[in-house]
Enzyme design. Structure first.
Site, mmCIF file in Angstrom:
data_model
loop_
_atom_site.group_PDB
_atom_site.id
_atom_site.type_symbol
_atom_site.label_atom_id
_atom_site.label_comp_id
_atom_site.label_asym_id
_atom_site.label_seq_id
_atom_site.Cartn_x
_atom_site.Cartn_y
_atom_site.Cartn_z
ATOM 1 N N ASP A 23 14.497 -12.939 13.225
ATOM 2 C CA ASP A 23 13.302 -12.113 13.064
ATOM 3 C C ASP A 23 13.071 -11.918 11.568
ATOM 4 O OD1 ASP A 23 11.121 -10.565 13.920
ATOM 5 O OD2 ASP A 23 12.291 -8.718 13.700
ATOM 6 N N ASN A 76 14.763 -12.068 0.590
ATOM 7 C CA ASN A 76 13.370 -12.511 0.583
ATOM 8 C C ASN A 76 13.335 -13.774 1.444
ATOM 9 O OD1 ASN A 76 10.978 -13.773 0.115
ATOM 10 N ND2 ASN A 76 10.968 -13.436 -2.086
ATOM 11 N N ASP A 101 3.440 -7.638 6.379
ATOM 12 C CA ASP A 101 2.536 -6.873 5.512
ATOM 13 C C ASP A 101 1.291 -7.723 5.216
ATOM 14 O OD1 ASP A 101 4.327 -4.658 5.192
ATOM 15 O OD2 ASP A 101 5.547 -5.935 3.906
ATOM 16 N N LYS A 105 -5.202 -8.051 -0.802
ATOM 17 C CA LYS A 105 -5.826 -8.457 -2.073
ATOM 18 C C LYS A 105 -5.502 -9.910 -2.382
ATOM 19 C CE LYS A 105 -5.842 -3.923 -4.128
ATOM 20 N NZ LYS A 105 -4.961 -2.945 -4.722
ATOM 21 N N ASP A 137 -1.717 -7.133 14.365
ATOM 22 C CA ASP A 137 -2.970 -6.521 14.830
ATOM 23 C C ASP A 137 -4.094 -6.860 13.861
ATOM 24 O OD1 ASP A 137 -1.300 -4.941 13.120
ATOM 25 O OD2 ASP A 137 -2.726 -3.290 13.303
HETATM 26 C C1 LIG Z 1 4.843 -4.120 8.323
HETATM 27 S S1 LIG Z 1 6.581 -4.314 8.407
HETATM 28 C C2 LIG Z 1 6.801 -4.972 10.052
HETATM 29 C C3 LIG Z 1 8.177 -4.767 10.564
HETATM 30 C C4 LIG Z 1 8.454 -5.331 11.948
HETATM 31 N N1 LIG Z 1 8.395 -6.784 11.962
HETATM 32 C C5 LIG Z 1 7.541 -4.741 13.003
HETATM 33 O O1 LIG Z 1 6.723 -5.482 13.556
HETATM 34 O O2 LIG Z 1 7.640 -3.550 13.273
HETATM 35 C C6 LIG Z 1 6.876 -5.744 7.393
HETATM 36 C C7 LIG Z 1 8.329 -5.888 6.981
HETATM 37 O O3 LIG Z 1 8.491 -7.117 6.278
HETATM 38 C C8 LIG Z 1 9.369 -6.902 5.177
HETATM 39 N N2 LIG Z 1 9.118 -7.976 4.199
HETATM 40 C C9 LIG Z 1 8.047 -8.126 3.378
HETATM 41 N N3 LIG Z 1 8.164 -9.252 2.647
HETATM 42 C C10 LIG Z 1 9.343 -9.829 3.014
HETATM 43 C C11 LIG Z 1 10.025 -11.016 2.625
HETATM 44 N N4 LIG Z 1 9.525 -11.826 1.701
HETATM 45 N N5 LIG Z 1 11.207 -11.301 3.228
HETATM 46 C C12 LIG Z 1 11.738 -10.464 4.154
HETATM 47 N N6 LIG Z 1 11.128 -9.342 4.562
HETATM 48 C C13 LIG Z 1 9.956 -9.019 4.016
HETATM 49 C C14 LIG Z 1 9.044 -5.498 4.717
HETATM 50 O O4 LIG Z 1 10.087 -4.931 3.982
HETATM 51 C C15 LIG Z 1 8.796 -4.787 6.054
HETATM 52 O O5 LIG Z 1 9.975 -4.203 6.564
#
Ligand SMILES: C[S@@+](CC[C@H](N)C(=O)[O-])C[C@H]1O[C@@H](n2cnc3c(N)ncnc32)[C@H](O)[C@@H]1O
Length: 204
Positions: A23, A76, A101, A105, A137
């Site tokens: 995941d 990352n 996320d 932008k 969404d």
């Molecule tokens: C909006 S949250 C969604 C979390 C989860 N997948 C959910 O659906 O509830 C996005 C997650 O992706 C992580 N994230 C963002 N960029 C990332 C990257 N390059 N590698 C790993 N995680 C990342 C953030 O820290 C955050 O916890």
């Protein structure tokens, strides 16, 4: 962050030869925790997130619940996935990227998780018959992920559809969460009567 070295898999999973689900952007880790509970003995679950605090908390839960088939790594994922998976002794059978996320932008597009190195790593390791599940969404976010996977379509990926007989774009959306475990955001979004946009791919 990085360079990234894979863990000693036998230290993090009881049976490191089991099929692996990853995941990406695992957030709170609750989605994976439920999947790991339901599939103990048949699959291993790896969560990747850049937020170290969340990763630590998720690993603490794994320990408390004695879930020996679930592990989280601070990484990352965009650049780390390839080296992290390089030594996994079992098959990669499932990858999920759920509600990443949006980074609306234009100058932040480069921060989106799904970029070429991530797609290349998934395609390098995903076993034939393995699935990729993408959802958000925000429709545009899923369409952007789709754009990155497009070059593999037909060749080594097919879109899994529930509706066979149409080429209408909307019908490509997969109608439900194929894991049977809704994420917290999914529950909130559907509770407000709003749609989730989902794509399910299969490696052929
Ligand atoms: C909006 S949250 C969604 C979390 C989860 N997948 C959910 O659906 O509830 C996005 C997650 O992706 C992580 N994230 C963002 N960029 C990332 C990257 N390059 N590698 C790993 N995680 C990342 C953030 O820290 C955050 O916890």
């Amino acid at each position: 962050m990085g360079p990234y070295y894979p863990p000693v898999w036998a230290m993090v999973f009881t049976n490191p030869k089991l099929p692996l689900s990853v995941d990406i952007g695992s957030g709170s880790g609750r989605f994976l925790m439920l999947l790991a509970k339901r599939n103990s003995g048949s699959s291993n679950f790896l969560g990747l997130d850049v937020r170290h605090k969340l990763v630590e908390r998720s690993n603490a839960w794994a320990e408390q619940l004695q879930l020996k088939n679930m592990h989280f790594i601070t990484a990352n994922a965009t650049i780390a996935l390839d080296s992290l998976l390089a030594t996994y002794p079992g098959k990669l059978t499932f990858v999920s990227i759920l509600c990443p996320d949006p980074q609306f932008k234009t100058r932040h597009y480069k921060r989106r998780i799904v970029q070429r190195p991530l797609v290349n790593a998934i395609m390098k390791y995903l076993a034939v018959g393995g699935k990729i599940f993408l959802e958000s969404d925000v429709e545009e976010v899923v369409l952007d992920m789709k754009r990155h996977f497009k070059e593999h379509l037909g060749d080594s990926l097919v879109l899994v559809k529930k509706h066979e007989s149409t080429s209408i774009e909307e019908k490509e959306w997969y109608p439900e969460n194929p894991t049977g475990v809704p994420t917290e955001r999914e529950v909130a979004v559907l509770g407000r009567g709003l749609p989730m946009f989902r794509l399910l791919y299969e490696r052929v």
